[in-house]
Design a protein around this motif. Structure first.
Motif, PDB file in Angstrom:
ATOM      1  N   SER A   1       0.825  -1.207   0.000  1.00 56.06           N
ATOM      2  CA  SER A   1       0.000   0.000   0.000  1.00 56.06           C
ATOM      3  C   SER A   1       0.857   1.253   0.000  1.00 56.06           C
ATOM      4  O   SER A   1       1.823   1.342   0.744  1.00 56.06           O
ATOM      5  N   GLY A   2       0.508   2.207  -0.849  1.00 53.16           N
ATOM      6  CA  GLY A   2       1.227   3.472  -0.875  1.00 53.16           C
ATOM      7  C   GLY A   2       0.417   4.548  -1.572  1.00 53.16           C
ATOM      8  O   GLY A   2      -0.621   4.271  -2.174  1.00 53.16           O
ATOM      9  N   GLU A   3       0.887   5.770  -1.496  1.00 57.79           N
ATOM     10  CA  GLU A   3       0.188   6.899  -2.105  1.00 57.79           C
ATOM     11  C   GLU A   3       0.586   7.061  -3.570  1.00 57.79           C
ATOM     12  O   GLU A   3       1.732   6.871  -3.938  1.00 57.79           O
ATOM     13  N   MET A   4      -0.399   7.418  -4.414  1.00 56.53           N
ATOM     14  CA  MET A   4      -0.154   7.738  -5.809  1.00 56.53           C
ATOM     15  C   MET A   4      -0.478   9.203  -6.049  1.00 56.53           C
ATOM     16  O   MET A   4      -1.340   9.773  -5.378  1.00 56.53           O
ATOM     17  N   GLU A   5       0.199   9.798  -7.009  1.00 58.31           N
ATOM     18  CA  GLU A   5      -0.041  11.192  -7.324  1.00 58.31           C
ATOM     19  C   GLU A   5      -1.477  11.394  -7.798  1.00 58.31           C
ATOM     20  O   GLU A   5      -1.942  10.718  -8.710  1.00 58.31           O
ATOM     21  N   GLU A   6      -2.184  12.313  -7.165  1.00 58.44           N
ATOM     22  CA  GLU A   6      -3.525  12.719  -7.554  1.00 58.44           C
ATOM     23  C   GLU A   6      -4.537  11.579  -7.545  1.00 58.44           C
ATOM     24  O   GLU A   6      -5.606  11.694  -8.126  1.00 58.44           O
ATOM     25  N   ALA A   7      -4.209  10.459  -6.916  1.00 56.38           N
ATOM     26  CA  ALA A   7      -5.132   9.327  -6.975  1.00 56.38           C
ATOM     27  C   ALA A   7      -5.298   8.612  -5.640  1.00 56.38           C
ATOM     28  O   ALA A   7      -5.818   7.518  -5.587  1.00 56.38           O
ATOM     29  N   GLY A   8      -4.875   9.219  -4.561  1.00 54.08           N
ATOM     30  CA  GLY A   8      -5.038   8.593  -3.252  1.00 54.08           C
ATOM     31  C   GLY A   8      -4.144   7.372  -3.106  1.00 54.08           C
ATOM     32  O   GLY A   8      -2.997   7.359  -3.539  1.00 54.08           O
ATOM     33  N   THR A   9      -4.690   6.333  -2.497  1.00 54.46           N
ATOM     34  CA  THR A   9      -3.936   5.102  -2.263  1.00 54.46           C
ATOM     35  C   THR A   9      -4.236   4.091  -3.353  1.00 54.46           C
ATOM     36  O   THR A   9      -5.391   3.868  -3.706  1.00 54.46           O
ATOM     37  N   GLY A  10      -3.197   3.460  -3.891  1.00 60.50           N
ATOM     38  CA  GLY A  10      -3.369   2.459  -4.943  1.00 60.50           C
ATOM     39  C   GLY A  10      -3.137   1.052  -4.421  1.00 60.50           C
ATOM     40  O   GLY A  10      -2.548   0.854  -3.364  1.00 60.50           O
ATOM     41  N   ASP A  11      -3.580   0.078  -5.162  1.00 59.13           N
ATOM     42  CA  ASP A  11      -3.475  -1.324  -4.765  1.00 59.13           C
ATOM     43  C   ASP A  11      -2.718  -2.143  -5.801  1.00 59.13           C
ATOM     44  O   ASP A  11      -3.091  -2.138  -6.976  1.00 59.13           O
ATOM     45  N   VAL A  12      -1.671  -2.838  -5.386  1.00 63.58           N
ATOM     46  CA  VAL A  12      -1.009  -3.840  -6.230  1.00 63.58           C
ATOM     47  C   VAL A  12      -0.857  -5.125  -5.432  1.00 63.58           C
ATOM     48  O   VAL A  12      -0.892  -5.112  -4.205  1.00 63.58           O
ATOM     49  N   HIS A  13      -0.711  -6.242  -6.155  1.00 57.52           N
ATOM     50  CA  HIS A  13      -0.726  -7.551  -5.500  1.00 57.52           C
ATOM     51  C   HIS A  13       0.378  -8.448  -6.030  1.00 57.52           C
ATOM     52  O   HIS A  13       0.717  -8.413  -7.211  1.00 57.52           O
ATOM     53  N   MET A  14       0.927  -9.246  -5.148  1.00 57.53           N
ATOM     54  CA  MET A  14       2.026 -10.140  -5.486  1.00 57.53           C
ATOM     55  C   MET A  14       1.786 -11.555  -4.966  1.00 57.53           C
ATOM     56  O   MET A  14       1.080 -11.745  -3.993  1.00 57.53           O
ATOM     57  N   GLU A  15       2.390 -12.513  -5.645  1.00 59.00           N
ATOM     58  CA  GLU A  15       2.422 -13.897  -5.154  1.00 59.00           C
ATOM     59  C   GLU A  15       3.775 -14.488  -5.506  1.00 59.00           C
ATOM     60  O   GLU A  15       4.343 -14.194  -6.564  1.00 59.00           O
TER      61      GLU A  15
ATOM     62  N   ASN B   1      13.257 -26.299  -7.055  1.00 58.85           N
ATOM     63  CA  ASN B   1      14.323 -25.319  -6.852  1.00 58.85           C
ATOM     64  C   ASN B   1      14.142 -24.075  -7.730  1.00 58.85           C
ATOM     65  O   ASN B   1      15.075 -23.295  -7.922  1.00 58.85           O
ATOM     66  N   THR B   2      12.927 -23.891  -8.238  1.00 58.34           N
ATOM     67  CA  THR B   2      12.593 -22.708  -9.035  1.00 58.34           C
ATOM     68  C   THR B   2      11.528 -21.886  -8.327  1.00 58.34           C
ATOM     69  O   THR B   2      10.568 -22.430  -7.774  1.00 58.34           O
ATOM     70  N   ILE B   3      11.717 -20.573  -8.323  1.00 57.06           N
ATOM     71  CA  ILE B   3      10.765 -19.645  -7.706  1.00 57.06           C
ATOM     72  C   ILE B   3      10.059 -18.856  -8.805  1.00 57.06           C
ATOM     73  O   ILE B   3      10.705 -18.297  -9.703  1.00 57.06           O
ATOM     74  N   ALA B   4       8.744 -18.833  -8.751  1.00 50.82           N
ATOM     75  CA  ALA B   4       7.941 -18.015  -9.665  1.00 50.82           C
ATOM     76  C   ALA B   4       7.373 -16.832  -8.889  1.00 50.82           C
ATOM     77  O   ALA B   4       6.828 -17.005  -7.791  1.00 50.82           O
ATOM     78  N   THR B   5       7.526 -15.635  -9.437  1.00 51.34           N
ATOM     79  CA  THR B   5       6.990 -14.438  -8.795  1.00 51.34           C
ATOM     80  C   THR B   5       5.971 -13.778  -9.720  1.00 51.34           C
ATOM     81  O   THR B   5       6.109 -13.793 -10.953  1.00 51.34           O
ATOM     82  N   TYR B   6       4.952 -13.192  -9.119  1.00 50.22           N
ATOM     83  CA  TYR B   6       3.890 -12.526  -9.875  1.00 50.22           C
ATOM     84  C   TYR B   6       3.622 -11.159  -9.243  1.00 50.22           C
ATOM     85  O   TYR B   6       3.371 -11.067  -8.039  1.00 50.22           O
ATOM     86  N   TYR B   7       3.670 -10.135 -10.050  1.00 49.19           N
ATOM     87  CA  TYR B   7       3.386  -8.770  -9.598  1.00 49.19           C
ATOM     88  C   TYR B   7       2.302  -8.205 -10.505  1.00 49.19           C
ATOM     89  O   TYR B   7       2.505  -8.044 -11.709  1.00 49.19           O
ATOM     90  N   THR B   8       1.126  -7.954  -9.956  1.00 49.34           N
ATOM     91  CA  THR B   8      -0.029  -7.531 -10.749  1.00 49.34           C
ATOM     92  C   THR B   8      -0.511  -6.146 -10.360  1.00 49.34           C
ATOM     93  O   THR B   8      -0.648  -5.836  -9.174  1.00 49.34           O
ATOM     94  N   PHE B   9      -0.776  -5.325 -11.360  1.00 48.71           N
ATOM     95  CA  PHE B   9      -1.419  -4.036 -11.133  1.00 48.71           C
ATOM     96  C   PHE B   9      -2.496  -3.829 -12.187  1.00 48.71           C
ATOM     97  O   PHE B   9      -2.466  -4.421 -13.275  1.00 48.71           O
TER      98      PHE B   9
ATOM     99  N   SER C   1      -9.661   3.871  -9.385  1.00 48.06           N
ATOM    100  CA  SER C   1     -11.042   3.808  -8.891  1.00 48.06           C
ATOM    101  C   SER C   1     -11.155   3.191  -7.508  1.00 48.06           C
ATOM    102  O   SER C   1     -12.168   3.348  -6.825  1.00 48.06           O
ATOM    103  N   GLY C   2     -10.122   2.476  -7.083  1.00 44.89           N
ATOM    104  CA  GLY C   2     -10.174   1.808  -5.789  1.00 44.89           C
ATOM    105  C   GLY C   2     -10.858   0.459  -5.836  1.00 44.89           C
ATOM    106  O   GLY C   2     -11.153  -0.134  -4.800  1.00 44.89           O
ATOM    107  N   GLY C   3     -11.128  -0.063  -7.031  1.00 46.10           N
ATOM    108  CA  GLY C   3     -11.784  -1.357  -7.163  1.00 46.10           C
ATOM    109  C   GLY C   3     -10.888  -2.508  -6.755  1.00 46.10           C
ATOM    110  O   GLY C   3      -9.663  -2.398  -6.754  1.00 46.10           O
ATOM    111  N   ALA C   4     -11.504  -3.640  -6.441  1.00 45.94           N
ATOM    112  CA  ALA C   4     -10.760  -4.813  -5.989  1.00 45.94           C
ATOM    113  C   ALA C   4     -10.252  -5.639  -7.176  1.00 45.94           C
ATOM    114  O   ALA C   4     -10.918  -5.748  -8.206  1.00 45.94           O
ATOM    115  N   TYR C   5      -9.077  -6.206  -7.033  1.00 44.62           N
ATOM    116  CA  TYR C   5      -8.524  -7.139  -8.006  1.00 44.62           C
ATOM    117  C   TYR C   5      -7.405  -7.906  -7.316  1.00 44.62           C
ATOM    118  O   TYR C   5      -7.061  -7.630  -6.169  1.00 44.62           O
ATOM    119  N   THR C   6      -6.841  -8.894  -8.004  1.00 46.86           N
ATOM    120  CA  THR C   6      -5.767  -9.679  -7.407  1.00 46.86           C
ATOM    121  C   THR C   6      -4.908 -10.282  -8.515  1.00 46.86           C
ATOM    122  O   THR C   6      -5.144 -10.028  -9.698  1.00 46.86           O
TER     123      THR C   6
END
Length: 261
Positions: free
Chosen positions: A207-221, A227-235, A242-247
């Protein structure tokens, strides 16, 4: 992230201007979920795991056609290409910052990444500056996921996964990232429900502040497959404003997991 700057390049190209330092977010609900299984490296008779090479990882990444309804493309220059480009004020939070950049969260040189975005284009008959607020919001309602793969010798993957899981708890109060000439204060890291894919999985949000848009949401897994790591970063730029939910999209996780079996 200023809404006008995003509008100029269009929803389908939003990922090209979204840097790690400008996109932040979180959900304050959900719980951390992981699962584990006995690995071959735990057996005293099993040979030590050998890391895959970067070339081998690139072949294992999802490709165009692997995820229905998504466009899979090479990572562009808007993302950091090395860990030296990502600075974090708290050492223990580095694995989370690297995950957000599509870089290996652990100590390895074997790393590859790709982007997967919902294949949704704005109305080509209208210039973005002529769209209504509702039409513009709909055009930018596109989830983009940065998928990273990294591989480790011995028990390196298990240690890396633990460092990520531990960081979700120890960095709950947030941390500051410096990347590509920008500083971004993340106010909160929160656990979320993980997919349960692979041998172990953990999901979280920032969670953090965005310019002119309040707080934004991004999600990771982060998911460990042997022995392999998969990472996911979604925005999702539309949901960020808009503040809508997603994942993190389950179809992307499932498609990548299938290629790692």
């Amino acid at each position: 992230m200023k809404r006008s700057s995003g509008a100029r390049i269009g929803a389908t190209a939003a990922v090209s201007v979204l840097s790690l330092a400008l996109i932040t977010g979180c959900s304050d609900e959900g719980s951390d979920s992981s699962k584990g299984s006995d690995s071959a490296s735990s057996s005293p008779t099993a040979p030590a795991a050998k890391a895959l090479t970067t070339a081998e990882l690139k072949k294992l990444l999802i490709a165009q056609g692997d995820v229905k309804g998504y466009k899979v493309e090479a990572v562009d220059e808007s993302y950091p290409t090395s860990k030296s480009e990502v600075k974090v004020d708290k050492t223990e939070c580095r694995p989370l910052a690297y995950t957000m950049a599509g870089l290996a969260p652990g100590d390895t040189d074997a790393n590859a990444s790709i982007t997967a975005g919902e294949d949704k284009s704005p109305d080509a008959s209208k210039a973005l500056e002529d769209m209504t607020e509702d039409a513009l919001a709909d055009a930018f309602d596109v989830s983009m996921t940065l998928v990273g793969l990294s591989s480790y010798d011995g028990d390196g993957a298990e240690k890396t996964f633990k460092s990520v899981s531990d960081a979700v708890a120890s960095c709950a109060g947030g941390f500051t990232i410096s990347a590509q000439g920008e500083d971004q204060k993340l106010n909160k890291i929160a656990s979320e429900k993980a997919s349960g894919a692979g041998d172990e999985s953990v999901a979280f949000a920032a969670s953090g502040e965005m310019e002119e848009a309040g707080t934004g949401d991004v999600h990771m897994e982060v998911v460990r497959h042997g022995n392999t790591i998969a990472t996911y970063y979604t925005f999702n730029l539309g949901k960020l404003t808009s503040g809508g939910a997603y994942t993190v999209p389950s179809v992307v996780v499932d498609a990548q997991a299938a290629k790692l079996k």
